[in-house]
Scaffold this motif. Structure first.
Motif, PDB file in Angstrom:
ATOM      1  N   UNK A   1       0.827  -1.198   0.000  1.00  0.00           N
ATOM      2  CA  UNK A   1       0.000   0.000   0.000  1.00  0.00           C
ATOM      3  C   UNK A   1       0.861   1.248   0.000  1.00  0.00           C
ATOM      4  N   UNK A   2       2.040   1.183   0.651  1.00  0.00           N
ATOM      5  CA  UNK A   2       2.933   2.332   0.699  1.00  0.00           C
ATOM      6  C   UNK A   2       3.465   2.658  -0.688  1.00  0.00           C
ATOM      7  N   UNK A   3       3.714   1.635  -1.513  1.00  0.00           N
ATOM      8  CA  UNK A   3       4.218   1.837  -2.874  1.00  0.00           C
ATOM      9  C   UNK A   3       3.227   2.591  -3.743  1.00  0.00           C
ATOM     10  N   UNK A   4       1.945   2.282  -3.605  1.00  0.00           N
ATOM     11  CA  UNK A   4       0.910   2.964  -4.383  1.00  0.00           C
ATOM     12  C   UNK A   4       0.839   4.434  -3.985  1.00  0.00           C
ATOM     13  N   UNK A   5       0.906   4.710  -2.678  1.00  0.00           N
ATOM     14  CA  UNK A   5       0.857   6.089  -2.192  1.00  0.00           C
ATOM     15  C   UNK A   5       2.069   6.872  -2.719  1.00  0.00           C
ATOM     16  N   UNK A   6       3.235   6.230  -2.725  1.00  0.00           N
ATOM     17  CA  UNK A   6       4.453   6.873  -3.215  1.00  0.00           C
ATOM     18  C   UNK A   6       4.332   7.198  -4.701  1.00  0.00           C
ATOM     19  N   UNK A   7       3.858   6.250  -5.481  1.00  0.00           N
ATOM     20  CA  UNK A   7       3.703   6.455  -6.925  1.00  0.00           C
ATOM     21  C   UNK A   7       2.669   7.538  -7.201  1.00  0.00           C
ATOM     22  N   UNK A 129      -9.171  12.121  -4.895  1.00  0.00           N
ATOM     23  CA  UNK A 129      -9.047  10.688  -5.162  1.00  0.00           C
ATOM     24  C   UNK A 129      -7.992  10.057  -4.268  1.00  0.00           C
ATOM     25  N   UNK A 130      -6.842  10.731  -4.132  1.00  0.00           N
ATOM     26  CA  UNK A 130      -5.771  10.200  -3.283  1.00  0.00           C
ATOM     27  C   UNK A 130      -6.215  10.082  -1.827  1.00  0.00           C
ATOM     28  N   UNK A 131      -6.891  11.104  -1.331  1.00  0.00           N
ATOM     29  CA  UNK A 131      -7.353  11.053   0.051  1.00  0.00           C
ATOM     30  C   UNK A 131      -8.413   9.976   0.255  1.00  0.00           C
ATOM     31  N   UNK A 132      -9.272   9.796  -0.740  1.00  0.00           N
ATOM     32  CA  UNK A 132     -10.301   8.762  -0.579  1.00  0.00           C
ATOM     33  C   UNK A 132      -9.671   7.359  -0.600  1.00  0.00           C
ATOM     34  N   UNK A 133      -8.578   7.178  -1.333  1.00  0.00           N
ATOM     35  CA  UNK A 133      -7.875   5.887  -1.335  1.00  0.00           C
ATOM     36  C   UNK A 133      -7.260   5.595   0.024  1.00  0.00           C
ATOM     37  N   UNK A 134      -6.805   6.629   0.685  1.00  0.00           N
ATOM     38  CA  UNK A 134      -6.158   6.461   1.993  1.00  0.00           C
ATOM     39  C   UNK A 134      -7.159   6.090   3.094  1.00  0.00           C
ATOM     40  N   UNK A 135      -8.415   6.439   2.922  1.00  0.00           N
ATOM     41  CA  UNK A 135      -9.408   6.198   3.972  1.00  0.00           C
ATOM     42  C   UNK A 135     -10.295   4.977   3.698  1.00  0.00           C
ATOM     43  N   UNK A 136      -9.975   4.203   2.687  1.00  0.00           N
ATOM     44  CA  UNK A 136     -10.770   3.001   2.420  1.00  0.00           C
ATOM     45  C   UNK A 136      -9.969   1.760   2.579  1.00  0.00           C
TER      46      UNK A 136
END
Length: 136
Positions: A1-7, A129-136
């Protein structure tokens, strides 16, 4: 999950910083010289005679030339480059023409009468979109 956030973060930063450049490409033509430059726009981005490397902003100006009785004699359309401005549209009367001008700041954006979606709205959607990915 950290890799997706970094990318995703890296992609966002690249979009923000790479879109800031020295010039854009605009169409540059006048409908009285080139009828395909008019409202029924039919020029391709590959048409080198109608392209211009612009250090400012692209514009499309549509003017109505009227006769003394108020009837429209001719509609003229110009596309080209002007000094840097924000995306916007405005109307004015100049050189005997009632003109409507739209200014825009992306490659080949002066094909239409309305500027493209402002960049801040695009970036807001990405952040949302990025913030919504972090909270799901």
């Amino acid at each position: 999950m950290c890799g997706i956030r970094y990318i995703a973060t890296l992609s966002l930063l690249l979009i923000v910083f790479v879109t800031v450049c020295d010039s854009i490409i605009c169409f540059s033509c006048h409908s009285t010289d080139k009828p395909e430059c008019g409202d029924d726009f039919r020029i391709l981005t590959s048409d080198l005679d109608s392209r211009f490397d612009c250090p400012g902003s692209c514009y499309k100006r549509r003017g109505k030339r009227s006769s003394g009785g108020g009837e429209v004699r001719r509609v003229e359309v110009w596309r080209g480059c002007i000094a840097r401005q924000e995306d916007r549209c405005f109307s004015e009367k100049a050189n005997g023409l009632d003109q409507h001008t739209c200014v825009c700041n992306t490659n080949f954006c002066n094909t239409a009468a309305v500027p493209h979606v402002p960049k801040y709205l695009f970036f807001f959607c990405i952040l949302l979109t990025l913030f919504s990915l972090n909270y799901h």
